[in-house]
Design an enzyme around this catalytic site. Structure first.
Site, PDB file in Angstrom:
ATOM      1  N   CYS A 163       0.811  -1.497  -0.434  1.00  0.00           N
ATOM      2  CA  CYS A 163       0.312   0.062   0.092  1.00  0.00           C
ATOM      3  C   CYS A 163       0.838   1.032   0.108  1.00  0.00           C
ATOM      4  O   CYS A 163       0.357   2.649   0.161  1.00  0.00           O
ATOM      5  CB  CYS A 163      -0.839   0.314   1.288  1.00  0.00           C
ATOM      6  N   HIS A 303      -2.369   8.409   6.093  1.00  0.00           N
ATOM      7  CA  HIS A 303      -2.223   6.937   4.932  1.00  0.00           C
ATOM      8  C   HIS A 303      -3.785   6.820   5.390  1.00  0.00           C
ATOM      9  O   HIS A 303      -5.078   5.976   4.859  1.00  0.00           O
ATOM     10  CB  HIS A 303      -1.235   6.100   5.618  1.00  0.00           C
ATOM     11  N   GLU A 314       0.234   6.113  12.877  1.00  0.00           N
ATOM     12  CA  GLU A 314      -0.071   7.030  12.784  1.00  0.00           C
ATOM     13  C   GLU A 314      -0.523   8.899  13.744  1.00  0.00           C
ATOM     14  O   GLU A 314       1.167   9.698  12.703  1.00  0.00           O
ATOM     15  CB  GLU A 314      -0.897   7.521  11.172  1.00  0.00           C
ATOM     16  N   LYS A 335      -9.106   8.208   2.411  1.00  0.00           N
ATOM     17  CA  LYS A 335      -9.747   6.965   2.262  1.00  0.00           C
ATOM     18  C   LYS A 335     -11.230   7.010   3.046  1.00  0.00           C
ATOM     19  O   LYS A 335     -11.916   5.629   3.092  1.00  0.00           O
ATOM     20  CB  LYS A 335      -8.632   6.425   2.838  1.00  0.00           C
ATOM     21  N   HIS A 340      -9.386   2.577   0.631  1.00  0.00           N
ATOM     22  CA  HIS A 340      -8.762   2.220   0.295  1.00  0.00           C
ATOM     23  C   HIS A 340      -7.553   1.714  -1.182  1.00  0.00           C
ATOM     24  O   HIS A 340      -8.382   0.285  -1.529  1.00  0.00           O
ATOM     25  CB  HIS A 340      -7.607   1.198   1.359  1.00  0.00           C
ATOM     26  N   PHE A 401       2.200  -3.350   3.970  1.00  0.00           N
ATOM     27  CA  PHE A 401       2.271  -4.968   4.963  1.00  0.00           C
ATOM     28  C   PHE A 401       3.445  -4.926   4.473  1.00  0.00           C
ATOM     29  O   PHE A 401       3.992  -4.705   3.235  1.00  0.00           O
ATOM     30  CB  PHE A 401       1.292  -6.162   4.018  1.00  0.00           C
TER      31      PHE A 401
END
Length: 413
Positions: A163, A303, A314, A335, A340, A401
């Site tokens: 991502c 994010h 974050e 998002k 996403h 990831f």
């Protein structure tokens, strides 16, 4: 080193199939979530996603391009065509070796892969595969087809960092141009991962929201009751151009790409570092690369996936990086509206961050109902309504990831 500017934008998203539609729906807080139409979800735990709607590839693609490409490559070519048109580039008058493509995707041609393997499994064991099976599903084919469509012979490849991919593609393009290896690079990311295997796989990890009866509000970054991300699909494309080249041709310049950075958490396959260490360092390094200080930041597109651990990590990283200044800037997560987009997320969010500079408006983080006591409430998450703000410096974060972290910084020029 040479300066790099943005001269063209293109987008295919759950909020619209061009940049203008995407931006208007973003600032109006429209949710892109709906029931999945790509396949029958009856036996699945998740029945919804943020699909691209009313997509007509024939607007920019010919019959053979459509027939010979997976949907993720169609999204890539379509968004790139819009970005090139927007930039005013006359490619036929340019040296094709000066223009390249650096693209990103998390999964590549997942639709093609699933269809071909499922057809084989249902047969008698005889390997009757479509001759376009491999060319359609391999992850690098989007960048290859963009270059073939527009006759571009410069740098051409694909990045994959889950991502974080969109930002890593932009960072690579940024570095090649400022090192003098190209005049123009089309950079972006595309994803078409609303498939049985993708939805089933992420669902089995318990990474996705299961609010099937309330899908429009399922993506809830920073909300106390968030329960996972919502899958999205689409593509974003940016025209990155060497500043003097853009100026010489009288190009419209949206902003300068001033800095970029990457780090790794080195912590866990899927969970972020609990203290947000990698997120903090990637933002710190990005600022240093741009030659700016923390108090010069006006906006961060986070994010913000709506996952329990990621949003906290974050938020803590931003507080650590900016100190008291963190409470004076607008931060958000688009998002909450787009879902996403995996490997395409970074570029779509870069377009949103650029929009704050271009239009002086920060899109909202929608679907906020309950504060999370683990997240500092003094942070300005732009909850539920857009905010007017003169943005001179905007940053955009993506994390993936494997512990991949990537950050890009845009500044008004």
């Amino acid at each position: 080193m040479k300066r790099v500017v943005i001269t063209g934008l293109g987008a295919v998203t759950p909020l619209g199939n061009n940049v203008e539609e995407f931006w208007q729906n973003s600032i109006n807080g429209v949710s892109g979530a709906n029931k999945i139409t790509h396949f029958d979800t009856e036996k699945f735990k998740v029945h919804f996603a943020c699909e691209v709607k009313n997509f007509d590839p024939k607007v920019y693609l010919n019959h053979n391009e459509i027939k010979r490409s997976d949907l993720f490559s169609q999204y890539a070519m379509y968004s790139s065509a819009e970005a090139i048109k927007d930039s005013g580039l006359e490619l036929e008058n340019m040296d094709p070796f000066d223009t390249g493509v650096i693209w990103g995707t998390g999964q590549g041609g997942m639709i093609t892969f699933e269809n071909e393997v499922n057809d084989f499994a249902k047969g008698d064991g005889t390997p009757r595969f479509n001759p376009f099976f491999v060319p359609k599903f391999i992850a690098n084919m989007a960048s290859g087809m963009i270059s073939m469509k527009f006759g571009l012979r410069g740098i051409n490849y694909t990045t994959i960092s889950a991502c974080a991919t969109g930002n890593t593609a932009l960072m690579d393009a940024f570095n090649y141009i400022r090192l003098g290896k190209a005049k123009v690079i089309i950079s972006g990311g595309s994803e078409a991962a609303i498939t049985e295997a993708s939805i089933g796989g992420f669902s089995s990890m318990k990474a996705m929201s299961t609010r099937n009866d309330d899908f429009a509000t399922a993506s809830r970054p920073y909300d106390a009751e968030r329960d996972g991300f919502v899958m999205g699909e689409g593509a974003g494309a940016l025209i990155l151009e060497e500043y003097e080249h853009a100026k010489a041709r009288g190009a419209k310049i949206y902003a300068e790409l001033g800095g970029a950075a990457m780090t790794a958490d080195a912590h866990h396959m899927t969970a972020p570092h609990p203290e947000g260490l990698g997120a903090y360092l990637v933002m710190k390094n990005c600022l240093e690369d741009a030659g700016l200080t923390a108090d010069e930041v006006d906006h961060i597109n986070m994010h913000g996936t709506s996952t329990p651990l990621g949003d906290i990590a974050e938020s803590n990283a931003i507080s650590k990086l900016l100190g008291e200044h963190a409470f004076d800037i607008q931060i958000n997560s688009t998002k909450s509206m787009t879902g996403h987009l995996l490997g395409a997320a970074g570029v779509i969010e870069a377009i949103a961050a650029l929009g704050t500079i271009i239009h002086g408006i920060v899109p909202p983080t929608i679907n906020h109902f309950t504060d999370d006591e683990n997240i500092d409430s003094r942070l300005n998450f732009t909850f539920n309504d857009a905010v007017k703000k003169d943005v001179k410096v905007a940053m955009s974060n993506t994390f993936g990831f494997g512990g991949h972290n990537a950050c890009v910084l845009f500044k008004k020029i």
